[in-house]
Motif scaffolding. Structure first.
Motif, PDB file in Angstrom:
ATOM      1  N   VAL A 121       0.845  -1.202   0.000  1.00 25.54           N
ATOM      2  CA  VAL A 121       0.000   0.000   0.000  1.00 25.54           C
ATOM      3  C   VAL A 121       0.875   1.244   0.000  1.00 25.54           C
ATOM      4  CG1 VAL A 121      -1.702   1.325   1.298  1.00 25.54           C
ATOM      5  CG2 VAL A 121      -1.950  -1.157   1.080  1.00 25.54           C
ATOM      6  N   ILE A 122       1.910   1.241   0.829  1.00 29.03           N
ATOM      7  CA  ILE A 122       2.812   2.394   0.885  1.00 29.03           C
ATOM      8  C   ILE A 122       3.465   2.616  -0.474  1.00 29.03           C
ATOM      9  CG2 ILE A 122       5.004   3.232   1.846  1.00 29.03           C
ATOM     10  CD1 ILE A 122       4.070   1.939   4.523  1.00 29.03           C
ATOM     11  N   SER A 123       3.934   1.563  -1.114  1.00 33.22           N
ATOM     12  CA  SER A 123       4.584   1.732  -2.419  1.00 33.22           C
ATOM     13  C   SER A 123       3.599   2.242  -3.470  1.00 33.22           C
ATOM     14  CB  SER A 123       5.264   0.438  -2.875  1.00 33.22           C
ATOM     15  OG  SER A 123       4.310  -0.536  -3.210  1.00 33.22           O
ATOM     16  N   LYS A 124       2.321   1.903  -3.316  1.00 33.14           N
ATOM     17  CA  LYS A 124       1.298   2.381  -4.256  1.00 33.14           C
ATOM     18  C   LYS A 124       1.032   3.875  -4.082  1.00 33.14           C
ATOM     19  CE  LYS A 124      -3.635   1.549  -5.274  1.00 33.14           C
ATOM     20  NZ  LYS A 124      -3.597   1.908  -6.655  1.00 33.14           N
ATOM     21  N   TYR A 125       1.139   4.374  -2.860  1.00 36.15           N
ATOM     22  CA  TYR A 125       0.783   5.760  -2.567  1.00 36.15           C
ATOM     23  C   TYR A 125       1.973   6.707  -2.373  1.00 36.15           C
ATOM     24  CZ  TYR A 125      -4.138   4.720  -2.355  1.00 36.15           C
ATOM     25  OH  TYR A 125      -5.414   4.352  -2.706  1.00 36.15           O
ATOM     26  N   GLU A 126       3.199   6.194  -2.286  1.00 34.72           N
ATOM     27  CA  GLU A 126       4.324   7.075  -1.987  1.00 34.72           C
ATOM     28  C   GLU A 126       4.579   8.116  -3.080  1.00 34.72           C
ATOM     29  OE1 GLU A 126       7.798   4.727  -1.272  1.00 34.72           O
ATOM     30  OE2 GLU A 126       7.700   3.771  -3.223  1.00 34.72           O
TER      31      GLU A 126
END
Length: 156
Positions: A121-126
């Motif tokens: 999720v973090i990699s999708k939104y960073e």
């Protein structure tokens, strides 16, 4: 009359003079730009949905990195739009204000149910927590002279 929203945007990256001029020409003087920390920014106050999506797509089509923040109003949440080299197309996220993307608990639950881990999720939104690099046009830092498109006179 179309709803209007507060908009601010930052543009940058390494671009060719041809692509920068294409970007400015496409917008046909409808926006005011200034240089801030090496990036070209606009905070013209208000724009309709079509205006600010055109701004994002003009940057994408010209290979110019963009981060654009839209204030929420009229029952709509704020939004953050970004495009950086390597992305297939511009992406949009719900905003929390101040050019920051937000994700709500229901979205996190749905992503977890789809098998995504917190790191996924973090990699999708960073990408939404990133500013464009300073604008370089043909390898030189952008200047105030670069902020307006001037049609060349073929008769000169």
């Amino acid at each position: 009359m179309a709803d209007r929203y507060g908009v601010s945007a930052s543009f940058g990256g390494n671009v060719s003079r041809e692509n920068w001029d294409k970007f400015l020409k496409r917008l046909a003087g409808g926006w005011n730009f200034e240089i801030n920390d090496g990036r070209v920014v606009t905070s013209d106050g208000e724009a309709s949905y079509d205006d600010y999506t055109e701004l994002v797509h003009a940057a994408w089509d010209s290979d110019i990195s963009v981060s654009l923040d839209v204030d929420g109003d009229h029952g709509y949440p704020s939004e953050v739009h970004v495009w950086f080299p390597g992305m297939e197309a511009p992406e949009r996220a719900t905003g929390a204000g101040d050019s920051k993307a937000a994700i709500d608990i229901a979205d996190l639950i749905n992503l977890a149910a789809a098998g995504l881990t917190l790191n996924m999720v973090i990699s999708k939104y960073e990408k939404f927590d990133r500013e464009p690099d300073p604008l370089m046009i043909d390898g030189a830092a952008a200047t105030d002279d670069d902020l307006e498109f001037v049609e060349e006179d073929d008769d000169a």
